[in-house]
Design an enzyme around this catalytic site. Structure first.
Site, PDB file in Angstrom:
ATOM      1  N   PHE A  76      -8.441  14.690   5.960  1.00 20.18           N
ATOM      2  CA  PHE A  76      -8.387  13.225   6.103  1.00 20.18           C
ATOM      3  C   PHE A  76      -7.890  12.788   7.469  1.00 20.18           C
ATOM      4  O   PHE A  76      -7.316  11.712   7.620  1.00 20.18           O
ATOM      5  CB  PHE A  76      -7.510  12.607   5.000  1.00 20.18           C
ATOM      6  CG  PHE A  76      -7.802  13.180   3.640  1.00 20.18           C
ATOM      7  CD1 PHE A  76      -9.026  12.951   3.037  1.00 20.18           C
ATOM      8  CD2 PHE A  76      -6.881  13.975   2.989  1.00 20.18           C
ATOM      9  CE1 PHE A  76      -9.322  13.491   1.794  1.00 20.18           C
ATOM     10  CE2 PHE A  76      -7.177  14.524   1.750  1.00 20.18           C
ATOM     11  CZ  PHE A  76      -8.400  14.276   1.155  1.00 20.18           C
TER      12      PHE A  76
ATOM     13  N   GLY B 165     -19.831  14.406  11.475  1.00 23.73           N
ATOM     14  CA  GLY B 165     -20.205  15.740  11.022  1.00 23.73           C
ATOM     15  C   GLY B 165     -21.646  15.846  10.582  1.00 23.73           C
ATOM     16  O   GLY B 165     -22.436  16.619  11.157  1.00 23.73           O
TER      17      GLY B 165
ATOM     18  N   PRO C  26     -27.735  12.833  -2.344  1.00 22.74           N
ATOM     19  CA  PRO C  26     -27.107  11.697  -3.032  1.00 22.74           C
ATOM     20  C   PRO C  26     -25.883  12.099  -3.858  1.00 22.74           C
ATOM     21  O   PRO C  26     -24.995  11.278  -4.063  1.00 22.74           O
ATOM     22  CB  PRO C  26     -28.203  11.177  -3.966  1.00 22.74           C
ATOM     23  CG  PRO C  26     -29.466  11.784  -3.499  1.00 22.74           C
ATOM     24  CD  PRO C  26     -29.135  13.033  -2.741  1.00 22.74           C
TER      25      PRO C  26
ATOM     26  N   GLU D 181     -16.158   8.175   6.472  1.00 22.28           N
ATOM     27  CA  GLU D 181     -15.113   7.186   6.725  1.00 22.28           C
ATOM     28  C   GLU D 181     -15.385   5.862   6.015  1.00 22.28           C
ATOM     29  O   GLU D 181     -14.471   5.228   5.502  1.00 22.28           O
ATOM     30  CB  GLU D 181     -14.978   6.903   8.235  1.00 22.28           C
ATOM     31  CG  GLU D 181     -14.880   8.145   9.122  1.00 22.28           C
ATOM     32  CD  GLU D 181     -13.478   8.739   9.190  1.00 22.28           C
ATOM     33  OE1 GLU D 181     -12.610   8.355   8.403  1.00 22.28           O
ATOM     34  OE2 GLU D 181     -13.279   9.627  10.044  1.00 22.28           O
TER      35      GLU D 181
END
Ligand SMILES: Cc1cc2nc3c(=O)[nH]c(=O)nc-3n(C[C@H](O)[C@H](O)[C@H](O)COP(=O)(O)OP(=O)(O)OC[C@H]3O[C@@H](n4cnc5c(N)ncnc54)[C@H](O)[C@@H]3O)c2cc1C
Ligand code: SF4
Lengths: 708, 335
Positions: free
Chosen positions: A232, A504, A602, A675
């Site tokens: 995180f 990423g 998904p 994020e």
């Protein structure tokens, strides 16, 4: 050979799922090494001053102790090497409570911990600067150029002239990342090379920073980080513990395991800073914004600066002729703050989107209509066109799916039993970037069977990197996923961007795709044939009877992307129930609608989003790290005191992705979701609490006492 | 952890003897509190006597003596088993609710009834050996008195200690007038009424309870009562589960028609011991079970509260919680 069906964009299960739930996936401390010694760091118990003396007599005699290292005998390290937060045992100076002041190495962890408690330290104490309430007034302009005052038009005049305005201060407390896997390292030297098993969001960054700190060349340091038990942001930039593990291993000439305890995490690996954000909004009677000011005051470390970009959302979310974004920061005797999920945007959006809700209420406008009314057709901060922007769609599709029409526009109109029910909405954004990343693809054929290995120093934070790269490579090479092996998390592999700032997926997937496209192209050339329909790499390996082939690319974002402003956008909807007598709040339902370009998987994407939502709900309702303003120590040092939401706190979660094809951002059209999932969550909850109770809570977390 | 010896006890008599011999020895039951405190260097026993094998887990009806018709819970029974036992659920639902409101499923599976009664305060200054704390180290001062004290006491605190006692189970036991059965080194067994088991900090905050060193909790006795249909355990906390109480209320009523014959109210999260709300109880006896009377009772109890810097909210919250818990109790658990 029959065509292999494409898997990108389908919800395949995590490649690493079984290994993780069966305990086979090795985290940092699980790697087998021969005859390790155990190290523990010991800490300063004052927040400012200087070490006068360290009495180690008893500790040295304690059972199992091999060595004790302090500033008095530590090797000289480069404190500007790139590790964050100082605390490298280079001087007797104390800059914050809990700063590492030494290492005890022993045969077992408990022996090390016991010995560390026998050490007596005396200090020349100084009055610590730890009371933000008292120090906020001394905050100054940050040194970081990005945080200079950004002014467009004249906010003051617009505010003065407006009838409809909001000028309020919103507070977000210190938070800690507290990943389930605390920061832990195994250091093993081989001659003048060191291998560090240490989970890292930026594998190459950890390598270069540690090498520089240890005065080594990057190639002398290898970081091994196949799995990360959460980070995180706290495992983005690395901290002193990583280099100190290497120092200890060198000192005792043996592999060393060094893990931080949960209690040590609060002052070892950064934190989200306390932000005091003043928002000023002005609008015309029909709801057109005329001014938006976002002024943040916060704190940083005594000798180092980090400031969360709280004003970022305010720069790009709404169209306004007058805008002001400022930052002021005061150094304090606390650990250096750092990137924390949705840095600046999760906290900034709480302030901005609460204020938008307050102004919509004053205007008697639906908060969704108010936002749509102020939708900018270009990025207001730089005038660039959007690569794509789905805010309006997110709001509208979300409203439909959530049943927004059932919301009462006045508070305290929706009662169920002992509870007030409220609905809230908030919109957010996070920038999309692709960063340079290299990738190596190797093909091997045995008979008709073609297998691929993909290698890059990427990171999987538990988010699905293994899975999406397997999917990307399988499709780009024409292979089934079982025939693709992805190796990441090792600095000896081709260098890659970090799993930070939502770069990423875009960086890794595009690099892997580029490598596979390049490899296929090379095989076509090698075949010397012309093809009407281009065959896949797998088909070429078979038709050309090639047994081994590999290629590598150094992939970069397309230059054409520079012309656009690229962001992911979202809209969040919360339904809360607030108990009328006790003030306890439950989030009954939460819906996140996200426009993030191509969704590679998904299922992993949904997990990312709802994971962000849950942390956002924690930010809204429970999470707070509390400092004693007399001594500068945290009083919330364990997960019994630092409350993250539990299952019972979270009702039904739902995530919808807008079907969005971004032609500009990068080849695959991937914008990133890590994020944005936490952005505008706390505001949606706070706005729902207002809608339920009529109480506007501007200070997070919204605990029962504040709602009473 | 500091070095310690470890003995696995096979019978109660020898366990008590071992403990009584060494003032720094401790019983180890589920270990969910003691081991945490040892890792943090707060508890520093030189010997651990593991009592988890002792055969003291039974939950059974009491067939003789003053508490005949009540039930007895073994001192080493697990919290989970106590909460889910049919006798407890049927006759003492208040206790079952209180236990299930505490900790987490995993911890309750390990935690014992005796260990729960003797768990120590969660005051963060108590837990951090670098901070002053009179309870941990008498004479060093109270870190919380002028520090961060949102979670601390509003009743019965002293300048020496403002901590609150954390158990939920004990709050219900206090409302139910339970007795703690203890055995000492001379083999004698005695019954300590729960009201006398805990204490206020006074100038000896290092003492949580009145249980002398060297005694083993063998059982908890619950007297027979008529509260089963009108009781409720309300726990208000910062998150829905797995958090200590900001305020909790165990409320139990016995009514005739709408008239209150007996009332029991105990509060958690407000004092150094489970706080029996005697003033509120007295207000209610003989009165109608109405919202207005509940409010008068709550006002009477909370009038004496003395909040600290950060916990004034507990006075209003305590007041509302008494009213709500009583309302839930008369409605058989529904609002
Ligand atoms: C994160 C967390 C959250 C929690 N939340 C709650 C909560 O919300 N509500 C709540 O009520 N509790 C809560 N607890 C506390 C939990 O209930 C206690 O830790 C547990 O009940 C202690 O029981 P144990 O058997 O593990 O005791 P141990 O840790 O083994 O012992 C505790 C103490 O009791 C002594 N002891 C044990 N048994 C006996 C005996 N038979 N006779 C004499 N002395 C004895 C031991 O010597 C020791 O001093 C929480 C605990 C944790 C870790
Ligand atoms: S309240 Fe009690 S336990 Fe907490 S610091 Fe003060 S003396 Fe110690």
């Amino acid at each position: 050979m029959k065509e292999v069906t494409k898997v990108t964009g389908t919800p395949i299960n995590r490649i690493d799922g079984i290994a993780k739930v069966t305990g086979k996936a090795p985290y940092s401390m699980d790697h087998p090494v021969k005859n390790p010694a155990y190290a523990i760091l010991f800490k300063s118990t004052v927040a400012a001053g200087k070490i006068q003396a360290i009495d180690m007599t008893a500790a040295e005699k304690a059972p199992g102790v091999i060595a004790i290292i302090t500033h008095q005998n530590a090797p000289k390290l480069n404190v500007k090497g790139g590790l964050r937060g100082g605390a490298l045992l280079q001087s007797p100076e104390i800059e914050f409570f809990g700063q590492h002041i030494g290492i005890v190495v022993a045969e077992t962890f408990e022996q090390a911990r016991y010995a560390s408690r026998l050490i007596q330290v005396t200090y020349d104490k100084k009055e610590p600067k730890v009371d933000f309430e008292k120090l906020a007034g001394q905050a100054r302009l940050p040194k970081d150029k990005e945080k200079a005052d950004a002014r467009r038009g004249d906010v003051q005049t617009a505010l003065r002239q407006a009838t409809y305005k909001v000028e309020e201060v919103y507070e977000t407390p210190i938070e800690h990342h507290h990943p389930m896997e605390p920061h832990a390292t195994i250091a093993e030297w081989n001659g003048d090379h060191v291998t560090l098993y240490n989970s890292a969001q930026i594998v190459n960054g950890a390598q270069t920073a540690t090498a520089a700190t240890l005065n080594l060349k990057p190639e002398q340091v290898r970081i091994v980080s196949p799995y990360i038990g959460g980070g995180f942001g706290s495992k983005g930039g690395q901290w002193a513990n990583l280099a100190l593990a290497a120092v200890a291993a060198k000192h005792v000439n043996r592999p060393v395991k060094l893990a931080l305890t949960r209690q040590q995490m609060v002052n070892s690996v950064g934190m989200r800073q306390h932000n005091r954000q003043k928002i000023s909004l002005a609008a015309t009677a029909d709801g057109k914004l005329t001014a938006l000011a976002h002024e943040t005051t916060t704190h940083c470390a005594i000798n180092d600066e980090f400031v969360e970009p709280c004003g970022d959302c305010s720069k790009v979310m709404y169209d306004t002729p007058n805008s002001l974004i400022t930052y002021r920061v005061v150094p304090m005797n606390l650990i250096l703050p750092t990137y924390t999920r949705g840095p600046g945007k999760s906290t900034g959006s709480f302030a901005l989107e609460s204020a938008m809700d307050e102004l919509a209420y004053k205007l008697k406008m639906d908060p969704i209509a108010f936002r749509i009314k102020n939708e900018p057709d270009r990025d207001p901060s730089n005038g660039k066109p959007w690569s794509s922007r789905a805010t309006v769609q997110c709001l509208q599709e979300g409203a439909k799916a959530f049943g927004w029409e059932n919301r009462k526009s006045e508070p305290r109109q929706n009662q169920q039993g002992n509870y007030w029910i409220g609905y809230g909405v908030a919109a957010g954004t996070y920038p999309a970037h692709q960063r340079p990343t290299s990738a190596l693809v190797k093909l091997k054929r045995t008979g008709d069977h073609v297998a691929a290995t993909v290698e890059l120093a990427a990171a999987d934070l538990g988010t699905g990197t293994y899975t999406i790269l397997t999917q990307t490579a399988a499709d780009a090479l024409g292979l089934p996923i079982q025939n693709v092996k992805v190796n990441i998390g090792d600095s000896s592999l081709p260098p890659a961007a970090g799993a930070v700032g939502s770069v990423g997926a875009a960086s890794y997937a595009n690099a892997v795709n580029d490598a596979c496209v390049k490899l296929t192209q090379e095989l076509v050339v090698k075949s010397g044939k012309q093809f009407f329909v281009r065959p896949t790499a797998a088909q070429l390996m078979r038709s050309e009877k090639i047994t081994d082939y590999q290629t590598r690319v150094d992939s970069k974002p397309p230059e054409s992307a520079e012309a656009y402003s690229a962001h992911s956008f979202n809209a969040n909807f919360a339904e809360v129930a607030v108990h009328q007598s006790t003030g306890m709040i439950r989030v009954n339902r939460f819906l996140a609608v996200t426009g993030a370009g191509t969704i590679l998987n998904p299922k992993t994407a949904r997990s990312q989003i709802i994971g962000g939502n849950v942390w956002g709900i924690g930010m809204a309702l429970t999470e707070e790290s509390v400092v004693d303003p007399r001594w500068g120590n945290f009083v919330t040092r364990s997960l019994a005191d630092y409350h993250v939401p539990t299952h019972l706190d979270i009702g039904h979660l739902d995530a919808i992705f807008i079907n969005e094809k971004d032609e500009h951002v990068n080849t695959l059209g991937v914008k990133g979701i890590g994020e944005v999932g936490i952005v505008a969550v706390a505001a949606a909850v706070a706005n729902a609490v207002f809608n339920a109770t009529g109480k506007r809570i501007r200070e997070l977390p919204i605990t029962p006492d504040k709602v009473l | 952890m500091r070095p310690f010896t470890y003995t696995r006890a096979t019978d109660a008599t020898s366990a008590i003897k071992l403990l009584a011999e060494n003032p720094h020895a401790k019983f180890l039951a589920g270990g969910t509190n003691l081991l945490d405190l040892m890792k943090e260097d707060v508890e520093r026993p030189t010997a651990l006597i593991d009592i988890s094998d002792l055969d003291l887990n039974d939950i059974k009806p009491i067939t003789a003596g003053v508490n005949q018709g009540g039930i007895s819970l073994g001192g080493l029974g697990k919290n989970t088993d106590a909460a889910n036992h049919p006798l407890v659920r049927q006759h003492y639902p208040l206790l079952s609710q209180a236990i299930l409101a505490g900790a987490s499923g995993q911890i309750r599976n390990m935690a014992t009834n005796g260990g729960n009664l003797l768990q120590r305060t969660r005051c963060p200054y108590f837990y951090e050996v670098a901070m002053p704390c009179n309870k941990r180290e008498p004479g060093t001062g109270c870190g919380a008195r002028d520090g961060i004290n949102r979670m601390h006491a509003i009743f019965g605190w002293s300048e020496h200690c403002v901590a609150v006692y954390p158990s939920d189970l004990a709050v219900a036991l206090t409302a139910l007038d339970a007795g703690v059965i203890v055995r000492s080194a001379n083999g004698q067994q005695r019954r300590i009424p729960i009201a006398d088991f805990y204490r206020l900090p006074g100038d000896e905050p290092e003492k949580d309870t009145n249980l002398p060193h060297g005694e083993l909790i063998t059982a908890i006795e619950l007297p027979k009562n008529r509260f089963a249909n009108q009781s409720y355990y309300l726990k208000v906390r910062d998150r829905a589960s797995y958090a200590f109480a900001l305020v909790s209320v165990a409320a139990a009523l016995e009514t005739e028609g709408n008239t209150i014959k007996q009332a029991r109210i105990a509060m958690g999260g407000v004092a150094h011991k489970p706080w029996r709300a005697l003033k509120a109880e007295q207000m209610l006896v003989g009165k109608e079970a109405t919202e207005a009377n509940f409010k008068l009772a709550a006002d009477a109890e909370m009038a004496d509260a003395k909040p600290l810097t950060h916990n004034a909210f507990k006075v209003e919250l305590g007041n509302r919680s008494i009213v709500l818990a009583l309302r839930m109790a008369v409605n058989g658990g529904k609002a």
